[in-house]
Write a protein that holds these residues in place. Sequence first.
Motif, PDB file in Angstrom:
ATOM      1  N   ARG A  63      57.675 112.354  19.837  1.00  0.00           N
ATOM      2  CA  ARG A  63      57.426 113.720  19.925  1.00  0.00           C
ATOM      3  C   ARG A  63      56.170 114.321  19.697  1.00  0.00           C
ATOM      4  O   ARG A  63      55.577 115.091  20.145  1.00  0.00           O
ATOM      5  CB  ARG A  63      58.429 114.827  19.320  1.00  0.00           C
ATOM      6  N   ASP A  64      55.723 113.485  18.561  1.00  0.00           N
ATOM      7  CA  ASP A  64      54.391 113.880  18.117  1.00  0.00           C
ATOM      8  C   ASP A  64      53.190 112.971  18.799  1.00  0.00           C
ATOM      9  O   ASP A  64      52.196 112.908  18.411  1.00  0.00           O
ATOM     10  CB  ASP A  64      54.373 113.684  16.520  1.00  0.00           C
ATOM     11  N   ASN A  65      53.649 112.129  19.919  1.00  0.00           N
ATOM     12  CA  ASN A  65      52.715 111.366  20.558  1.00  0.00           C
ATOM     13  C   ASN A  65      52.130 110.307  19.923  1.00  0.00           C
ATOM     14  O   ASN A  65      51.063 109.897  19.865  1.00  0.00           O
ATOM     15  CB  ASN A  65      51.850 112.256  21.224  1.00  0.00           C
ATOM     16  N   LEU A  66      52.904 109.709  18.757  1.00  0.00           N
ATOM     17  CA  LEU A  66      52.276 108.851  17.929  1.00  0.00           C
ATOM     18  C   LEU A  66      52.596 107.369  18.444  1.00  0.00           C
ATOM     19  O   LEU A  66      51.937 106.436  18.310  1.00  0.00           O
ATOM     20  CB  LEU A  66      52.825 108.765  16.525  1.00  0.00           C
ATOM     21  N   SER A  99      60.232 109.530   7.066  1.00  0.00           N
ATOM     22  CA  SER A  99      61.298 110.449   6.955  1.00  0.00           C
ATOM     23  C   SER A  99      61.308 111.134   5.761  1.00  0.00           C
ATOM     24  O   SER A  99      62.015 111.737   5.411  1.00  0.00           O
ATOM     25  CB  SER A  99      62.935 109.745   7.196  1.00  0.00           C
ATOM     26  N   LEU A 142      52.386 105.954  10.758  1.00  0.00           N
ATOM     27  CA  LEU A 142      52.356 107.192  12.001  1.00  0.00           C
ATOM     28  C   LEU A 142      53.441 107.963  11.475  1.00  0.00           C
ATOM     29  O   LEU A 142      53.144 109.135  11.759  1.00  0.00           O
ATOM     30  CB  LEU A 142      53.180 106.051  13.204  1.00  0.00           C
ATOM     31  N   ALA A 143      54.729 107.587  11.183  1.00  0.00           N
ATOM     32  CA  ALA A 143      55.831 108.667  10.711  1.00  0.00           C
ATOM     33  C   ALA A 143      56.789 108.155   9.797  1.00  0.00           C
ATOM     34  O   ALA A 143      56.893 106.783   9.448  1.00  0.00           O
ATOM     35  CB  ALA A 143      56.814 109.110  11.968  1.00  0.00           C
ATOM     36  N   GLN A 149      62.453 109.224  17.247  1.00  0.00           N
ATOM     37  CA  GLN A 149      62.236 110.603  18.232  1.00  0.00           C
ATOM     38  C   GLN A 149      60.765 111.511  17.259  1.00  0.00           C
ATOM     39  O   GLN A 149      60.090 111.982  18.319  1.00  0.00           O
ATOM     40  CB  GLN A 149      63.402 111.419  18.007  1.00  0.00           C
ATOM     41  N   LYS A 150      60.944 111.631  16.469  1.00  0.00           N
ATOM     42  CA  LYS A 150      59.641 112.268  15.605  1.00  0.00           C
ATOM     43  C   LYS A 150      58.380 111.630  16.118  1.00  0.00           C
ATOM     44  O   LYS A 150      57.425 112.343  16.414  1.00  0.00           O
ATOM     45  CB  LYS A 150      59.984 112.358  14.086  1.00  0.00           C
ATOM     46  N   ALA A 151      58.215 110.357  15.998  1.00  0.00           N
ATOM     47  CA  ALA A 151      57.226 109.604  16.270  1.00  0.00           C
ATOM     48  C   ALA A 151      56.733 109.899  17.817  1.00  0.00           C
ATOM     49  O   ALA A 151      55.715 110.084  18.188  1.00  0.00           O
ATOM     50  CB  ALA A 151      57.198 108.106  16.064  1.00  0.00           C
TER      51      ALA A 151
END
Length: 63
Positions: free
Chosen positions: A59-62, A9, A6-7, A55-57
């Motif tokens: 924010r990206d709706n993952l 770094s 999914l995400a 936070q990235k996951a």
Amino acid sequence: MEVTMLATSCDKKDCPTIYKTDRGALLVQGGTPVDHGLQIPAHETLVEIPLELFQKAIRDNLI
């Protein structure tokens, strides 16, 4: 088990990463902390994941 990334770094395979499974669960890859002072059962482990990765996951709706 089927696993989908999914995400992450970074672009390498040795960075904190979040995966989802076909079992409706998340897997996380990260460093193993040694200075936590917790007592963890032998069949479990802790991993340290940067908050920015979650936070990235999100924010990206993952997740």
